[in-house]
Design a protein around this motif. Structure first.
Motif, PDB file in Angstrom:
ATOM      1  N   LEU A 183     -54.774   9.403 -20.529  1.00 54.98           N
ATOM      2  CA  LEU A 183     -55.837   8.426 -20.759  1.00 54.98           C
ATOM      3  C   LEU A 183     -55.775   7.279 -19.761  1.00 54.98           C
ATOM      4  CD1 LEU A 183     -55.870   8.305 -24.675  1.00 54.98           C
ATOM      5  CD2 LEU A 183     -57.484   9.465 -23.150  1.00 54.98           C
ATOM      6  N   ASN A 184     -54.578   6.936 -19.321  1.00 50.68           N
ATOM      7  CA  ASN A 184     -54.455   5.910 -18.285  1.00 50.68           C
ATOM      8  C   ASN A 184     -54.947   6.428 -16.941  1.00 50.68           C
ATOM      9  OD1 ASN A 184     -53.311   3.222 -18.928  1.00 50.68           O
ATOM     10  ND2 ASN A 184     -51.757   4.446 -19.979  1.00 50.68           N
ATOM     11  N   TRP A 185     -54.820   7.749 -16.736  1.00 48.27           N
ATOM     12  CA  TRP A 185     -55.269   8.363 -15.480  1.00 48.27           C
ATOM     13  C   TRP A 185     -56.781   8.430 -15.392  1.00 48.27           C
ATOM     14  CZ3 TRP A 185     -58.062  12.941 -14.954  1.00 48.27           C
ATOM     15  CH2 TRP A 185     -58.177  13.456 -13.662  1.00 48.27           C
ATOM     16  N   ARG A 186     -57.466   8.687 -16.503  1.00 49.12           N
ATOM     17  CA  ARG A 186     -58.912   8.911 -16.474  1.00 49.12           C
ATOM     18  C   ARG A 186     -59.690   7.596 -16.332  1.00 49.12           C
ATOM     19  NH1 ARG A 186     -62.142   7.022 -19.876  1.00 49.12           N
ATOM     20  NH2 ARG A 186     -63.785   8.142 -18.780  1.00 49.12           N
ATOM     21  N   TYR A 187     -60.857   7.725 -15.778  1.00 43.20           N
ATOM     22  CA  TYR A 187     -61.823   6.624 -15.707  1.00 43.20           C
ATOM     23  C   TYR A 187     -63.192   7.258 -15.529  1.00 43.20           C
ATOM     24  CZ  TYR A 187     -62.254   7.338 -10.645  1.00 43.20           C
ATOM     25  OH  TYR A 187     -62.503   7.870  -9.403  1.00 43.20           O
ATOM     26  N   ALA A 188     -64.237   6.480 -15.694  1.00 39.68           N
ATOM     27  CA  ALA A 188     -65.589   7.009 -15.510  1.00 39.68           C
ATOM     28  C   ALA A 188     -65.845   7.155 -14.012  1.00 39.68           C
ATOM     29  CB  ALA A 188     -66.618   6.088 -16.154  1.00 39.68           C
ATOM     30  N   THR A 189     -65.609   8.349 -13.520  1.00 39.00           N
ATOM     31  CA  THR A 189     -65.671   8.618 -12.082  1.00 39.00           C
ATOM     32  C   THR A 189     -67.077   8.383 -11.536  1.00 39.00           C
ATOM     33  OG1 THR A 189     -63.971  10.285 -12.438  1.00 39.00           O
ATOM     34  CG2 THR A 189     -65.106  10.322 -10.322  1.00 39.00           C
ATOM     35  N   LYS A 190     -67.156   7.610 -10.466  1.00 38.77           N
ATOM     36  CA  LYS A 190     -68.462   7.243  -9.903  1.00 38.77           C
ATOM     37  C   LYS A 190     -68.931   8.192  -8.797  1.00 38.77           C
ATOM     38  CE  LYS A 190     -68.381   3.781 -12.642  1.00 38.77           C
ATOM     39  NZ  LYS A 190     -69.119   3.915 -13.932  1.00 38.77           N
ATOM     40  N   ARG A 191     -67.971   8.757  -8.052  1.00 38.15           N
ATOM     41  CA  ARG A 191     -68.326   9.712  -7.000  1.00 38.15           C
ATOM     42  C   ARG A 191     -67.375  10.903  -7.091  1.00 38.15           C
ATOM     43  NH1 ARG A 191     -71.693   7.704  -2.965  1.00 38.15           N
ATOM     44  NH2 ARG A 191     -71.934   9.943  -2.545  1.00 38.15           N
ATOM     45  N   ALA A 201     -58.446   1.768  -8.552  1.00 36.49           N
ATOM     46  CA  ALA A 201     -58.414   0.485  -9.262  1.00 36.49           C
ATOM     47  C   ALA A 201     -57.571   0.588 -10.523  1.00 36.49           C
ATOM     48  CB  ALA A 201     -59.835   0.052  -9.622  1.00 36.49           C
ATOM     49  N   LYS A 202     -56.933  -0.492 -10.894  1.00 35.97           N
ATOM     50  CA  LYS A 202     -56.128  -0.529 -12.109  1.00 35.97           C
ATOM     51  C   LYS A 202     -57.033  -0.408 -13.336  1.00 35.97           C
ATOM     52  CE  LYS A 202     -52.817  -3.350 -14.679  1.00 35.97           C
ATOM     53  NZ  LYS A 202     -52.072  -4.642 -14.736  1.00 35.97           N
ATOM     54  N   LYS A 203     -56.602   0.365 -14.296  1.00 32.47           N
ATOM     55  CA  LYS A 203     -57.376   0.527 -15.526  1.00 32.47           C
ATOM     56  C   LYS A 203     -57.292  -0.780 -16.307  1.00 32.47           C
ATOM     57  CE  LYS A 203     -58.070   3.827 -19.298  1.00 32.47           C
ATOM     58  NZ  LYS A 203     -59.072   4.699 -18.660  1.00 32.47           N
ATOM     59  N   VAL A 204     -58.420  -1.244 -16.803  1.00 31.69           N
ATOM     60  CA  VAL A 204     -58.472  -2.507 -17.537  1.00 31.69           C
ATOM     61  C   VAL A 204     -59.045  -2.274 -18.928  1.00 31.69           C
ATOM     62  CG1 VAL A 204     -59.409  -4.840 -17.596  1.00 31.69           C
ATOM     63  CG2 VAL A 204     -58.760  -3.818 -15.402  1.00 31.69           C
ATOM     64  N   ARG A 205     -58.281  -2.671 -19.931  1.00 29.82           N
ATOM     65  CA  ARG A 205     -58.730  -2.645 -21.317  1.00 29.82           C
ATOM     66  C   ARG A 205     -58.249  -3.923 -21.990  1.00 29.82           C
ATOM     67  NH1 ARG A 205     -61.405   0.859 -19.557  1.00 29.82           N
ATOM     68  NH2 ARG A 205     -61.807   2.953 -20.412  1.00 29.82           N
ATOM     69  N   ARG A 206     -58.864  -4.265 -23.110  1.00 29.69           N
ATOM     70  CA  ARG A 206     -58.421  -5.436 -23.860  1.00 29.69           C
ATOM     71  C   ARG A 206     -56.982  -5.258 -24.325  1.00 29.69           C
ATOM     72  NH1 ARG A 206     -62.823  -5.428 -28.365  1.00 29.69           N
ATOM     73  NH2 ARG A 206     -61.346  -6.827 -29.395  1.00 29.69           N
TER      74      ARG A 206
END
Length: 210
Positions: free
Chosen positions: A7-15, A195-200
């Motif tokens: 989950l830390n690896w994933r992000y909403a990939t833009k390209r 980019a570093k994953k950012v969550r509250r």
């Protein structure tokens, strides 16, 4: 816990880079979606799997030309049932009876409770409920993709009416509610790739009732 790493690896990939997701990985993601939690196990939605590039190219304008639609490997369309009807319930109950080897009479009360729920709501209320069930499956798909180290982009930014017309979903008793692009990140073109994953923080996110 490996899941937290995923989950830390994933992000909403833009390209995405156009690389195809191997069939085995795709099958695992789809199976996880099929096994996802659903109220009463009813699963009042379908998932349309679009691999064909030309079809995705036609879909792209309805998704505000987001590049992941065509740069990705596959596009999943989560489409809720509309309308809900008794026949769908009967089919579901029959499947339970068949899979578990039990008589239909033992499921009559359960069947009637689902039918009563559907009857008690407006068509739009039923659709909104079905759409929320589809979103649960969408979340499962995101987690499954991360476990397979496949990038993904969940999308609400599209024109459902235009997409439904393009694919003839209304005639199938479906309405699109969310998209999920699958593929592999293009680290050179995607500004969020490193980019570093950012969550509250957990302190601001969780509220404990003792």
């Amino acid at each position: 816990m490996k899941l937290l790493e995923d989950l830390n690896w994933r992000y909403a990939t833009k390209r995405m880079n156009g690389e195809l997701v191997p069939q085995a990985k795709l099958d695992n993601i789809l199976e996880a979606i099929r096994l996802s939690a659903s109220s009463m196990g009813f699963q009042p939605y379908n998932v349309i799997v679009v691999e064909d590039f030309e079809t995705r190219k036609k879909i792209q304008p309805a998704a505000f030309n987001q590049p992941q639609i065509v740069e990705g490997s596959h596009l999943l369309i989560f489409a809720a049932w509309d309308p809900l009807c008794e026949e769908q319930v009967d089919n579901y109950i029959q499947n339970i009876a068949s899979e578990r080897g039990v008589g239909l009479d033992t499921l009559e009360s359960f069947s009637q409770s689902i039918k009563n729920m559907i009857k008690s709501r407006t068509a739009e209320e039923n659709f909104q409920w079905a759409a929320r069930q589809a979103y649960i499956a969408l979340g499962t798909g995101l987690v499954a993709a991360s476990a397979e180290r496949v990038d993904s982009t969940p999308m609400e930014g599209f024109n459902p009416a235009a997409l439904d017309e393009l694919l003839g979903l209304k005639e199938k008793g479906l309405r699109s509610v969310a998209l999920l692009a699958l593929g592999y990140r293009d680290e050179n073109a995607d500004y969020l790739a490193k980019a570093k994953k950012v969550r509250r923080s957990k302190e601001s996110f969780f509220i404990t009732v003792a």
